[in-house]
Design a protein around this motif. Sequence first.
Motif, PDB file in Angstrom:
ATOM      1  N   ARG A 169       2.418   2.029  -3.447  1.00  0.00           N
ATOM      2  CA  ARG A 169       1.449   2.477  -4.303  1.00  0.00           C
ATOM      3  C   ARG A 169       1.114   3.895  -4.100  1.00  0.00           C
ATOM      4  O   ARG A 169       0.989   4.586  -5.095  1.00  0.00           O
ATOM      5  CB  ARG A 169       0.195   1.313  -4.351  1.00  0.00           C
ATOM      6  N   SER A 170       0.940   4.130  -2.841  1.00  0.00           N
ATOM      7  CA  SER A 170       0.757   5.754  -2.531  1.00  0.00           C
ATOM      8  C   SER A 170       2.017   6.593  -2.766  1.00  0.00           C
ATOM      9  O   SER A 170       1.705   7.822  -3.181  1.00  0.00           O
ATOM     10  CB  SER A 170       0.216   5.548  -1.065  1.00  0.00           C
ATOM     11  N   GLU A 182       0.837  -1.037  -0.157  1.00  0.00           N
ATOM     12  CA  GLU A 182       0.078   0.028  -0.214  1.00  0.00           C
ATOM     13  C   GLU A 182       0.934   1.187  -0.005  1.00  0.00           C
ATOM     14  O   GLU A 182       0.578   2.111  -0.650  1.00  0.00           O
ATOM     15  CB  GLU A 182      -0.783  -0.156   1.287  1.00  0.00           C
ATOM     16  N   ARG A 183       1.842   1.132   0.874  1.00  0.00           N
ATOM     17  CA  ARG A 183       2.793   2.327   0.850  1.00  0.00           C
ATOM     18  C   ARG A 183       3.339   2.573  -0.362  1.00  0.00           C
ATOM     19  O   ARG A 183       3.591   3.812  -0.772  1.00  0.00           O
ATOM     20  CB  ARG A 183       3.731   2.204   1.941  1.00  0.00           C
TER      21      ARG A 183
END
Length: 477
Positions: free
Chosen positions: A251-252, A248-249
């Motif tokens: 991708r963000s 998630e990190r």
Amino acid sequence: MHDGPSGRDEAGRIVYCRPAVTATTESPETSQTSAGAYTVGELRGWTRYGNLMAFMAEPAGFLRRIAAAGDLVWLRMPGETTVVLRHPALIEQVLVSKNRSFVKDRQTHGLREVVGNGLLVSEGEFWRRQRRMAQPAFHRERIHRHAAGVVAAGERATATWREGQVIDVHAAMMDLAREVVATTLLSSEVGRAAEDLGAALEVVMARYSDWRYALLPGLARVAALPDNRRFAAARARLVAVVDGIIDERRRSGTDRGDLLSMLLAARDEDGSQMSDEQLRDEVTILFMAGHETTALALSWAFVLLGRRPGAWARLGAEVDAVLAGRPASAADLGRLVYTEAVILETMRLYPPAWSIGREALEDVEIGGVPLARGTQVWMFQWSSHRDSRCFPRPLAFEPERWEDGLLQRLPRGAYFPFGGGPRLCIGNNFAMLEAVLLLATIAQRWRPQVAQSDVPRPQFSITLRPRGGVRATLRRR
């Protein structure tokens, strides 16, 4: 045997008298000789398991017997040659001056099934690369940025406390430290993930507290055993949660100011980054060690403070004088002298990491004694920190002993709660900041009172937990 301090070296550190005797002493259980400046002993083991059964039966008592046997003591352990070092100069040789002749011991490498190839267990050039890339995340200025978050977490946790309430203060400190490490390592937005990580790690810690696996290593390979199924599920959960956070990190692409953001942005000298697998391993060990060390230091501190009301009074007086009712900050660390001394003294008597192991990578001589390649070398903080040659009244809880610069005057290898040499714990400064600021924050308003008669026994596992928790009655200051 050595007979006490005999002065200081050019750096002002305490040095020792050399033994005047060369006689050999023997008993049915032990033997002891002199090898130059150090006494060499042996603990005989009479079963196929050598000394392992005695160690399992009563760890604290067995550690006392090792300490009484000499500065360098040979043990008999199943399938391996093992030696225990107690004298600070011998420990310094292994951890510092001759550290390249050693790698982590077999017990530590056994943790790979949980922490992968993270900083705790990796070796050689791979370890040096990982350490080089991770180090900027632990620079003093970066660590101090997290001080406000540490204090805020302490204030939130204690806001729900009530006068006269009886709690397991160890469980409370584990929850608090887990929130702190989740905030600083993974950002405050992953609270549920932190709970999942904590629950999985509890299952893992239970495995390493179970001596059956030391006696019968083959048990770990029996997939049908309920304990092994729980362990496998916990390990899978750890991997899934951490991988999800990293994915998630990435991708963000957001820098949230936490340690994970620093690790994601880290570049080696050739411009390369950590792989997802390397990130997972480092996050897992930082999460595990990051909350365990602080929670244990605080838990045992409340146990020890309960034995000395005068120490509680001094702690409260310092906190009141320094903070004057406001929240603590990183700027206060240099003035919270007695508060820090309480933590240092607690980790002397109850070091969260109570042992360090190494394996000889080659034939090497330590203190004039030859160690063959493959020898397992153990150093027990539990014993070294209770050595009367360095610490008068070694069993007494005396935070004041640290107030005159004792930490700088001790010989290397006398006090090593975070290890030593190149493998010194990368998070040691953060752990001290966290422990001191949380203790000051709690002591501003509360006094968790542990009855003197209600002292828990230490549980010698990966870390030194209080068996059964710590029962405390909350008293408002």
